[in-house]
Design an enzyme around this catalytic site. Structure first.
Site, PDB file in Angstrom:
ATOM      1  N   CYS A  58       4.234   9.742   3.154  1.00 59.10           N
ATOM      2  CA  CYS A  58       3.662  11.069   3.363  1.00 59.10           C
ATOM      3  C   CYS A  58       4.818  12.063   3.284  1.00 59.10           C
ATOM      4  CB  CYS A  58       2.998  11.099   4.733  1.00 59.10           C
ATOM      5  SG  CYS A  58       1.890  12.477   4.970  1.00 59.10           S
ATOM      6  N   CYS A  83       6.898  10.995  -4.998  1.00 59.12           N
ATOM      7  CA  CYS A  83       7.182   9.590  -4.693  1.00 59.12           C
ATOM      8  C   CYS A  83       8.135   8.980  -5.711  1.00 59.12           C
ATOM      9  CB  CYS A  83       5.878   8.796  -4.671  1.00 59.12           C
ATOM     10  SG  CYS A  83       6.107   7.077  -4.184  1.00 59.12           S
ATOM     11  N   CYS A  92      -0.835  11.511   1.080  1.00 61.45           N
ATOM     12  CA  CYS A  92      -0.995  12.950   0.878  1.00 61.45           C
ATOM     13  C   CYS A  92      -0.577  13.290  -0.547  1.00 61.45           C
ATOM     14  CB  CYS A  92      -0.229  13.766   1.913  1.00 61.45           C
ATOM     15  SG  CYS A  92       1.546  13.836   1.690  1.00 61.45           S
TER      16      CYS A  92
END
Length: 138
Positions: A11, A90, A83
């Site tokens: 997240c 990422c 999220c």
């Protein structure tokens, strides 16, 4: 003995959604997974996260916010972003199956509705994890 599958929940702040997911999977999976969570910009664990998890008998008070950078050299079976911002930022984890579950940020709810938002998101994560576990039986 079979190797435990490794799961990273990611997240932005590693403060609510990914922390709840970490605690929930540990609790639901009966030690079948090695579970960690991290954030692209870790912020710390807010009291509301601890409070709503305690309501269902899960203690996350000892969990800490961690930066995803500390896991870059590790191998995971699943990297689950919880999220949209974390999904966009990422890093690539070679060999890991990327999964995205978009949940609202309960901390962004108005103060008078925050507890309700944290509970709703916790319940949504729990429901998604039950489906994840059904698809990962053995």
């Amino acid at each position: 003995m079979e190797r435990k599958k490794r799961v990273l929940f990611l997240c932005t702040g590693n403060s609510a959604r990914s922390q709840m997911a970490e605690g929930l999977l540990r609790n639901l999976a009966d030690n079948r997974f090695e579970v960690v969570s991290a954030g692209t910009n870790p912020k710390g664990l807010p009291p509301r996260t601890v409070e709503v998890m305690k309501e269902i008998g899960i203690d996350v008070s000892r969990q800490t916010s961690k930066d995803v950078k500390q896991f870059l050299q590790e191998k995971f079976d699943y990297v689950i972003t919880v999220c949209d911002r974390a999904r966009q930022q990422c890093p690539v984890f070679p060999g890991a199956e990327p999964i995205h579950w978009g949940f609202d940020d309960p901390a962004e709810a108005p103060a008078e509705k925050q507890l309700e938002a944290f509970r709703r998101v916790r319940n949504e994560i729990q429901q998604r994890l039950r489906l994840f576990l059904l698809s990962n039986q053995k």
